[in-house]
Design an enzyme around this catalytic site. Structure first.
Site, mmCIF file in Angstrom:
data_model
loop_
_atom_site.group_PDB
_atom_site.id
_atom_site.type_symbol
_atom_site.label_atom_id
_atom_site.label_comp_id
_atom_site.label_asym_id
_atom_site.label_seq_id
_atom_site.Cartn_x
_atom_site.Cartn_y
_atom_site.Cartn_z
ATOM 1 N N LYS A 1 -10.239 3.353 2.012
ATOM 2 C CA LYS A 1 -9.750 2.776 3.265
ATOM 3 C C LYS A 1 -10.244 1.343 3.318
ATOM 4 O O LYS A 1 -11.285 1.014 2.744
ATOM 5 C CB LYS A 1 -10.319 3.537 4.466
ATOM 6 C CG LYS A 1 -9.484 3.382 5.704
ATOM 7 C CD LYS A 1 -8.237 4.229 5.583
ATOM 8 C CE LYS A 1 -7.582 4.536 6.883
ATOM 9 N NZ LYS A 1 -6.731 5.718 6.745
HETATM 10 N N1 GLU Z 1 -3.198 5.211 6.647
HETATM 11 C C1 GLU Z 1 -2.539 6.445 6.385
HETATM 12 C C2 GLU Z 1 -3.514 7.610 6.448
HETATM 13 O O1 GLU Z 1 -4.528 7.547 7.097
HETATM 14 C C3 GLU Z 1 -1.705 6.420 5.112
HETATM 15 C C4 GLU Z 1 -2.458 6.148 3.849
HETATM 16 C C5 GLU Z 1 -1.553 5.928 2.640
HETATM 17 O O2 GLU Z 1 -0.350 6.079 2.759
HETATM 18 O O3 GLU Z 1 -2.098 5.576 1.602
HETATM 19 O O4 GLU Z 1 -3.275 8.663 5.910
#
Ligand code: GLU
Length: 427
Positions: free
Chosen positions: A117
């Site tokens: 993240k």
């Molecule tokens: N931000 C989204 C999540 O928390 C998507 C992450 C992604 O598609 O890599 O799952």
């Protein structure tokens, strides 16, 4: 409640309340699995955490410096994967917790990805389009050695969107000297995005709600849903629930909520929001606060905003049959205990909102192969993956007599542990 040994071992900068929460969930699953202590240690700290200061020229020609992060929690199953968040509260502990949840989410869905993240501590609504573009491009440049289609693949999260992904993709491609669509997912369709990606998280939430209803012998038609948050995830979940004949009786955004016991006209509300910022300007329905909204009696409650919304303060007053976590980390461990005792059926974030990363995986695969799928193909594959994951979590939850969160984490941790053991430890 926290085991002291972990507090001592962890670097103090990770130890924000939300990272403690992610750790406590992990510890509960690890205890239940009687996880090998040597493996346990490797999961508690992220594999890599990058912090950068990002100087950009503001529109008034002054220079502002922003804090940016990217945390890669685990890469056992493949490149790390996860969104980038632009929000004033972003910090290392939060990004690390979210990265850990991505690890569990990708493993649970059977995707060949680890978890990551990223984020920038900023208020994206207070920045101009040009400032946002410079911020995104400089962040990408600072991270250039640590990201890549085979290394770590960002995506949208709270406060970011397909335009931000397009700027990241362009910046990365300029450095490489050739167009590299596989560097991010959640891109606009015309530069290699996948059909169905925008709706995917909301769609996955609804598949989980439908499976939960099936399990609980509930008919969907006429049931009442309450949705906190009307961003990409909340709005798409609301629209799909509405289509399925479920009455969406309340929704909210950062400012306030809207309530109508007969069900809100979701298509009309979405149309209204094309030209208006906040739901409060919609003429139909009564005003409620975000706190009141969470406690409205309903069949399905969908927190689709930020973390730590359902806590020990309000868990006793939550009045739903199914709670589907569209946001990451909306329920604290203390609230989890209360909800469990009250018999509320909770679909955890790593399952309920995994539709987004699943279609991100499809987007990455399509980009690597230069072969693009129809929206129907995307949705069908998503439905199969989510429903299969739901059923495996449910089966383990029933056989082990544990809640759905613990079952989901046990499955994920087990899968990655087996992979770690097969790969061995270098050197
Ligand atoms: N931000 C989204 C999540 O928390 C998507 C992450 C992604 O598609 O890599 O799952």
């Amino acid at each position: 409640m926290r085991p002291r040994k972990i507090e001592k071992r962890l670097d103090p900068e990770y130890l924000t309340p939300i990272y403690r929460m992610a750790l406590l969930q992990f510890e509960q699953a690890a205890d239940k699995l009687a996880l090998d202590p040597n493996v346990r240690k490797r999961f508690t700290d992220p594999k890599r955490a990058i912090m950068v200061n990002i100087p950009i020229r503001m529109d008034d020609h002054s220079v502002e410096v922003f804090h940016g992060y990217r945390v890669q929690h685990d890469t056992t199953l493949g490149p790390s994967k996860g969104g980038i968040r632009y929000h004033p509260d972003v910090n290392l502990g939060e990004v690390s917790a979210l990265a850990m949840w991505m690890t569990w989410k990708c493993a649970l869905m059977g995707l060949p990805f680890g978890g990551a993240k990223g984020g920038i501590r900023c208020d994206p609504h207070a920045l101009s389009r040009n400032e946002l573009q410079r911020l995104t491009r400089r962040y990408t440049a600072e991270m250039i050695q640590f990201i890549g289609p085979e290394i770590d693949v960002p995506a949208p999260d709270v406060g970011t969107n397909e335009q931000i992904m397009a700027w990241m993709m362009d910046t990365y491609s300029q450095f490489r000297g050739y167009s590299t669509p596989g560097i991010v997912t959640g891109k606009p369709i015309r530069i290699g995005g996948s059909l169905g990606r925008t709706e995917a998280t909301g769609r996955g939430v609804v598949y989980c709600i439908m499976e939960a209803m099936l399990h609980l012998n509930m008919q969907a038609e006429g049931k009442r849903a309450v949705i906190q948050g009307f961003g990409n995830v909340g709005a798409n979940a609301a629209a799909i629930l509405h289509k399925e004949g479920i009455k969406v009786i309340a929704v909210s955004d950062v400012k306030s909520g809207l309530y109508n016991s007969n069900g809100l006209d979701i298509p009309a509300l979405r149309k209204h929001l094309e030209n208006n910022h906040f739901v409060e300007s919609f003429p139909e329905g009564d005003r409620v606060t975000n706190a009141e909204l969470l406690e409205l009696p309903c069949d399905v409650l969908v927190p689709a905003a930020l973390s730590e919304q359902i806590t020990k303060e309000n868990a006793e007053r939550i009045s739903c049959t199914i709670l589907a976590e569209a946001a990451n980390g909306p329920t604290t461990p203390a609230a989890d205990e209360i909800l469990r005792a009250r018999g509320i059926f909770l679909v955890p974030d790593v399952l309920a909102n995994a539709g987004g990363v699943t279609v991100s995986y499809f987007e990455w695969v399509q980009g690597l192969q230069n072969l693009f799928w129809t929206e129907e193909e995307v949705n069908n594959r998503l439905e199969k993956i989510i429903k299969k994951a739901f059923q495996s979590v449910l089966a383990l939850s029933l056989s082990e007599q544990v809640d759905m969160r613990l079952a989901a984490l046990m499955l994920s941790i087990q899968k990655i542990t087996e992979a770690k053991k097969a790969r061995g430890l270098f050197p």
